[in-house]
Design a protein around this motif. Structure first.
Motif, PDB file in Angstrom:
ATOM      1  N   GLU A  82      49.494  30.058  32.037  1.00 32.47           N
ATOM      2  CA  GLU A  82      48.969  30.770  33.108  1.00 32.47           C
ATOM      3  C   GLU A  82      47.485  30.411  33.200  1.00 32.47           C
ATOM      4  O   GLU A  82      46.719  30.533  32.455  1.00 32.47           O
ATOM      5  CB  GLU A  82      49.061  32.116  32.984  1.00 32.47           C
ATOM      6  CG  GLU A  82      48.933  32.838  34.266  1.00 32.47           C
ATOM      7  CD  GLU A  82      50.109  32.663  35.337  1.00 32.47           C
ATOM      8  OE1 GLU A  82      49.723  32.723  36.468  1.00 32.47           O
ATOM      9  OE2 GLU A  82      51.096  32.454  35.001  1.00 32.47           O
ATOM     10  N   SER A  83      47.267  29.887  34.501  1.00 40.05           N
ATOM     11  CA  SER A  83      45.701  29.543  34.819  1.00 40.05           C
ATOM     12  C   SER A  83      45.142  30.437  35.610  1.00 40.05           C
ATOM     13  O   SER A  83      45.433  30.692  36.853  1.00 40.05           O
ATOM     14  CB  SER A  83      45.620  28.105  35.427  1.00 40.05           C
ATOM     15  OG  SER A  83      44.069  27.861  35.610  1.00 40.05           O
ATOM     16  N   ALA A  84      44.166  31.321  35.168  1.00 39.87           N
ATOM     17  CA  ALA A  84      43.443  32.135  36.126  1.00 39.87           C
ATOM     18  C   ALA A  84      42.656  31.490  37.191  1.00 39.87           C
ATOM     19  O   ALA A  84      42.448  32.044  38.202  1.00 39.87           O
ATOM     20  CB  ALA A  84      42.580  33.179  35.325  1.00 39.87           C
ATOM     21  N   ILE A  85      42.214  30.333  36.952  1.00 38.47           N
ATOM     22  CA  ILE A  85      41.384  29.620  37.954  1.00 38.47           C
ATOM     23  C   ILE A  85      42.340  29.142  38.784  1.00 38.47           C
ATOM     24  O   ILE A  85      42.009  28.916  39.937  1.00 38.47           O
ATOM     25  CB  ILE A  85      40.626  28.318  37.039  1.00 38.47           C
ATOM     26  CG1 ILE A  85      39.770  28.530  36.106  1.00 38.47           C
ATOM     27  CG2 ILE A  85      39.981  27.300  37.883  1.00 38.47           C
ATOM     28  CD1 ILE A  85      39.320  27.919  34.923  1.00 38.47           C
ATOM     29  N   ALA A 129      45.708  29.576  39.624  1.00 37.69           N
ATOM     30  CA  ALA A 129      47.005  30.637  39.832  1.00 37.69           C
ATOM     31  C   ALA A 129      47.618  30.348  41.320  1.00 37.69           C
ATOM     32  O   ALA A 129      46.768  30.222  42.204  1.00 37.69           O
ATOM     33  CB  ALA A 129      46.588  31.890  39.636  1.00 37.69           C
ATOM     34  N   ASP A 185      46.378  26.499  43.399  1.00 41.18           N
ATOM     35  CA  ASP A 185      46.496  24.984  42.486  1.00 41.18           C
ATOM     36  C   ASP A 185      46.244  23.873  43.377  1.00 41.18           C
ATOM     37  O   ASP A 185      45.848  22.884  42.946  1.00 41.18           O
ATOM     38  CB  ASP A 185      48.062  25.155  42.220  1.00 41.18           C
ATOM     39  CG  ASP A 185      48.543  23.959  41.278  1.00 41.18           C
ATOM     40  OD1 ASP A 185      47.945  23.779  40.137  1.00 41.18           O
ATOM     41  OD2 ASP A 185      49.656  23.041  41.672  1.00 41.18           O
ATOM     42  N   TYR A 194      35.750  27.415  47.130  1.00 41.31           N
ATOM     43  CA  TYR A 194      36.674  28.031  46.110  1.00 41.31           C
ATOM     44  C   TYR A 194      36.083  28.130  44.657  1.00 41.31           C
ATOM     45  O   TYR A 194      36.026  29.232  43.940  1.00 41.31           O
ATOM     46  CB  TYR A 194      38.128  27.227  46.027  1.00 41.31           C
ATOM     47  CG  TYR A 194      38.871  27.947  44.888  1.00 41.31           C
ATOM     48  CD1 TYR A 194      39.448  29.142  45.032  1.00 41.31           C
ATOM     49  CD2 TYR A 194      39.137  27.194  43.797  1.00 41.31           C
ATOM     50  CE1 TYR A 194      40.441  29.690  43.928  1.00 41.31           C
ATOM     51  CE2 TYR A 194      39.846  27.877  42.719  1.00 41.31           C
ATOM     52  CZ  TYR A 194      40.398  29.183  42.847  1.00 41.31           C
ATOM     53  OH  TYR A 194      41.146  29.378  42.040  1.00 41.31           O
ATOM     54  N   SER A 243      33.755  30.961  44.578  1.00 42.41           N
ATOM     55  CA  SER A 243      34.177  32.315  44.509  1.00 42.41           C
ATOM     56  C   SER A 243      34.877  32.920  43.086  1.00 42.41           C
ATOM     57  O   SER A 243      35.283  33.848  43.185  1.00 42.41           O
ATOM     58  CB  SER A 243      35.285  32.163  45.510  1.00 42.41           C
ATOM     59  OG  SER A 243      36.592  31.487  45.022  1.00 42.41           O
ATOM     60  N   LEU A 244      34.875  31.988  42.106  1.00 43.59           N
ATOM     61  CA  LEU A 244      35.429  32.211  40.885  1.00 43.59           C
ATOM     62  C   LEU A 244      34.534  33.178  40.115  1.00 43.59           C
ATOM     63  O   LEU A 244      34.468  32.844  38.727  1.00 43.59           O
ATOM     64  CB  LEU A 244      35.914  31.078  39.995  1.00 43.59           C
ATOM     65  CG  LEU A 244      37.209  30.274  40.724  1.00 43.59           C
ATOM     66  CD1 LEU A 244      37.432  28.774  40.113  1.00 43.59           C
ATOM     67  CD2 LEU A 244      38.126  31.159  40.880  1.00 43.59           C
ATOM     68  N   LYS A 290      34.787  36.281  38.936  1.00 42.74           N
ATOM     69  CA  LYS A 290      35.506  36.952  37.886  1.00 42.74           C
ATOM     70  C   LYS A 290      36.352  35.972  36.907  1.00 42.74           C
ATOM     71  O   LYS A 290      35.964  36.227  35.775  1.00 42.74           O
ATOM     72  CB  LYS A 290      36.477  37.810  38.587  1.00 42.74           C
ATOM     73  CG  LYS A 290      37.034  38.809  37.722  1.00 42.74           C
ATOM     74  CD  LYS A 290      38.043  39.667  38.380  1.00 42.74           C
ATOM     75  CE  LYS A 290      37.977  41.115  38.371  1.00 42.74           C
ATOM     76  NZ  LYS A 290      38.982  41.943  39.165  1.00 42.74           N
ATOM     77  N   GLU A 291      36.854  35.070  37.350  1.00 39.60           N
ATOM     78  CA  GLU A 291      37.739  34.250  36.781  1.00 39.60           C
ATOM     79  C   GLU A 291      36.971  33.231  35.705  1.00 39.60           C
ATOM     80  O   GLU A 291      37.343  32.878  34.593  1.00 39.60           O
ATOM     81  CB  GLU A 291      38.887  33.621  37.561  1.00 39.60           C
ATOM     82  CG  GLU A 291      39.701  34.244  38.268  1.00 39.60           C
ATOM     83  CD  GLU A 291      39.034  34.658  39.767  1.00 39.60           C
ATOM     84  OE1 GLU A 291      37.811  34.462  39.754  1.00 39.60           O
ATOM     85  OE2 GLU A 291      39.901  35.322  40.578  1.00 39.60           O
ATOM     86  N   GLN A 292      35.876  32.687  36.229  1.00 45.00           N
ATOM     87  CA  GLN A 292      35.226  31.486  35.727  1.00 45.00           C
ATOM     88  C   GLN A 292      33.766  31.677  36.095  1.00 45.00           C
ATOM     89  O   GLN A 292      33.290  30.900  36.875  1.00 45.00           O
ATOM     90  CB  GLN A 292      35.890  30.249  36.136  1.00 45.00           C
ATOM     91  CG  GLN A 292      35.175  29.035  35.519  1.00 45.00           C
ATOM     92  CD  GLN A 292      35.845  28.862  34.231  1.00 45.00           C
ATOM     93  OE1 GLN A 292      37.034  29.400  33.755  1.00 45.00           O
ATOM     94  NE2 GLN A 292      35.235  27.867  33.335  1.00 45.00           N
TER      95      GLN A 292
END
Length: 152
Positions: free
Chosen positions: A59-62, A64, A68, A94, A97-98, A100-102
């Motif tokens: 599972e990739s949070a980046i 997801a 993809d 994109y 915008s990451l 939280k995830e990255q």
């Protein structure tokens, strides 16, 4: 650093220069953004492979679900204005915008601007970078790449 890698880096800077990106700081920045995107995709692909081998769920949070499509491996085959516009408008946005995830990627791309206007120049750079596998190079080699670009 291998002579082959040096030759590819020289070729990329020559392509950028001929394509109107003549400020060394700008072309180092642009190459860095593209290397980051390629390396991120390689890292996620390695995690997916490892998960498949161990039977775990990858599972990739980046990247997801519908995100993809922002992976290097998904858009590298595009060309022309479709490629340039997608990278400039969608991929860079994109990545920014990451938060939280990255958070590191989001910070890196927060004010990032694709300054490669000519779609053919961008495609040539992507094609060259696609022949380089960055993951196995290690952190010293990656540092050598940026030092080499700075001295070039």
């Amino acid at each position: 650093m291998s002579p082959d890698l040096r030759q590819k880096l020289d070729r990329m800077t020559d392509i950028l220069w001929a394509g109107g990106v003549t400020n060394p700081v700008t072309y180092i920045e642009q190459i860095s953004y593209l290397i980051y995107l390629k390396l991120l995709d390689e890292t996620v692909a390695q995690r997916e492979l490892q998960a498949r081998m161990t039977g775990e769920k990858a599972e990739s949070a980046i990247f997801a679900q519908q995100a993809d499509r922002f992976r290097w491996s998904k858009w590298r085959y595009k060309s022309g204005t479709e490629l340039r516009d997608f990278v400039r408008d969608d991929v860079f946005s994109y990545m920014a915008s990451l938060v939280k995830e990255q958070p590191e990627a989001a910070e890196y791309f927060r004010d990032a601007v694709l300054e490669i206007v000519d779609p053919n120049v961008l495609k040539q750079l992507i094609d060259i970078l696609d022949t380089i596998e960055f993951s196995p190079l290690g952190s010293d080699a990656k540092g050598d790449i940026f030092e080499y670009l700075l001295t070039h």
